[in-house]
Design an enzyme around this catalytic site. Sequence first.
Site, short mmCIF file in Angstrom:
data_model
loop_
_atom_site.label_atom_id
_atom_site.label_comp_id
_atom_site.label_asym_id
_atom_site.label_seq_id
_atom_site.Cartn_x
_atom_site.Cartn_y
_atom_site.Cartn_z
N ASN A 194 0.87 -1.18 0.00
CA ASN A 194 0.00 0.00 0.00
C ASN A 194 0.90 1.23 0.00
O ASN A 194 1.46 1.59 1.03
CB ASN A 194 -0.91 -0.03 1.25
CG ASN A 194 -1.73 1.24 1.40
OD1 ASN A 194 -1.83 2.04 0.47
ND2 ASN A 194 -2.34 1.41 2.56
N TRP A 195 1.05 1.82 -1.17
CA TRP A 195 1.99 2.94 -1.30
C TRP A 195 1.45 4.24 -0.73
O TRP A 195 2.17 5.22 -0.62
CB TRP A 195 2.36 3.15 -2.78
CG TRP A 195 3.11 2.01 -3.39
CD1 TRP A 195 3.35 0.77 -2.86
CD2 TRP A 195 3.72 2.00 -4.68
NE1 TRP A 195 4.08 0.00 -3.74
CE2 TRP A 195 4.31 0.74 -4.87
CE3 TRP A 195 3.82 2.94 -5.71
CZ2 TRP A 195 5.00 0.40 -6.04
CZ3 TRP A 195 4.49 2.60 -6.88
CH2 TRP A 195 5.08 1.34 -7.03
N LYS A 196 0.16 4.27 -0.41
CA LYS A 196 -0.47 5.49 0.11
C LYS A 196 -0.16 6.66 -0.83
O LYS A 196 -0.07 6.47 -2.04
CB LYS A 196 -0.02 5.74 1.55
CG LYS A 196 -0.23 4.49 2.42
CD LYS A 196 -0.07 4.72 3.88
CE LYS A 196 -0.29 3.40 4.62
NZ LYS A 196 -0.25 3.54 6.07
N HIS A 203 -9.59 1.38 4.36
CA HIS A 203 -8.35 1.57 5.15
C HIS A 203 -8.64 2.54 6.29
O HIS A 203 -9.42 3.48 6.14
CB HIS A 203 -7.24 2.10 4.24
CG HIS A 203 -5.90 2.09 4.92
ND1 HIS A 203 -5.52 3.07 5.80
CD2 HIS A 203 -4.89 1.20 4.89
CE1 HIS A 203 -4.32 2.78 6.27
NE2 HIS A 203 -3.91 1.64 5.73
N GLU A 236 -7.07 4.95 7.40
CA GLU A 236 -6.83 6.37 7.08
C GLU A 236 -8.03 6.95 6.33
O GLU A 236 -8.37 8.12 6.51
CB GLU A 236 -5.53 6.51 6.28
CG GLU A 236 -4.31 6.28 7.18
CD GLU A 236 -3.12 5.68 6.49
OE1 GLU A 236 -3.04 5.70 5.24
OE2 GLU A 236 -2.23 5.16 7.20
N GLU A 292 -5.70 -4.66 10.49
CA GLU A 292 -4.67 -3.65 10.72
C GLU A 292 -4.99 -2.87 11.98
O GLU A 292 -5.77 -1.91 11.94
CB GLU A 292 -4.61 -2.67 9.54
CG GLU A 292 -4.22 -3.30 8.24
CD GLU A 292 -3.62 -2.26 7.29
OE1 GLU A 292 -2.48 -2.47 6.85
OE2 GLU A 292 -4.26 -1.24 7.02
N GLY A 336 2.27 2.49 10.71
CA GLY A 336 3.23 3.58 10.57
C GLY A 336 3.94 3.96 11.86
O GLY A 336 4.58 5.01 11.94
N SER A 396 3.18 -1.89 10.36
CA SER A 396 4.61 -1.95 10.65
C SER A 396 5.24 -3.31 10.32
O SER A 396 6.15 -3.76 11.03
CB SER A 396 4.90 -1.55 12.10
OG SER A 396 4.53 -0.20 12.32
N GLY A 405 2.79 -1.10 4.28
CA GLY A 405 2.85 0.33 3.94
C GLY A 405 4.28 0.76 3.70
O GLY A 405 4.85 0.51 2.63
N GLY A 406 4.87 1.40 4.69
CA GLY A 406 6.20 1.99 4.55
C GLY A 406 7.24 1.08 3.91
O GLY A 406 7.97 1.52 3.01
#
Length: 257
Positions: free
Chosen positions: A9-11, A94, A96, A166, A172, A213, A234-235
């Site tokens: 998930n590159w956001k 998600h 967010e 999640e 994150g 994470s 993600g990251g």
Amino acid sequence: MRKPILAGNWKMHKTVAEAVALVTDMRDALLAIPGVEKVFCPPFMAIPDVARLVQGTELGVGAQDLYWEESGAYTGEVSPGMVAEFCNYVIIGHSERREYFGETDETVNRKIKAALAHNLTPIVCVGESLELREAGRTESWVTDQVRAALDGLTAAQVAGLVIAYEPIWAIGTGRAATADEAERVCGAVVRATVASLYDQPTADAVRIQYGGSIKPSNTAELLAKPNIDGGLVGGASLQAADFIQIVQLTAKAKGLE
Ligand code: PGA
């Protein structure tokens, strides 16, 4: 046996040129890893270029959201048909989006149905906040989110879904859930809820990811768990070497190489 699935998930990261460079860096190494489904979820702008780069390979492309209407006066939105032109997956709900963009259990459910109508595989996100966790409400919260998300879906539709657990406090933050905690929610909460709403074969078929994470140093332990079928990353999915390593460690943890 459920096929493990890792999605990046590159956001809101990467221009089109940067996205092309990142996929080019990862493509061959990822294709060499057997038995694991790998999906890139770039920002909308980069989706057509990423899709072209992976066309004809087993690498998948997903959007990070969609709108449920087919077309019309919805400034700024992207329809399921537009997503389906390039993607086979779509992340829905998600945390967010729920937190910053007003998504509710009801909009999540509508989006899942719209995605399924266009043969997209939804990656449905659920998870509790730190406050809920500390109040001991993780189980009831996640159960309710799963119930609401699946409302009105058939068993066959649910069997094809990916559900990502999640915990919001792990996203994150560098602080992942422990493997035991993640396994407990993925198995005794998410999969068990599917079993109680449908039946055991449906629960056995649905793929459940952990997200929050994930990094190379915790992948082996998390992915060794029987109810964790993959990860929403993600990251670490923005670093070619890390994402490749996470996929390799997943293949190993699942006994695929
Ligand atoms: P993270 O994000 O891996 O950076 O914690 C995961 C996600 O939000 O899907």
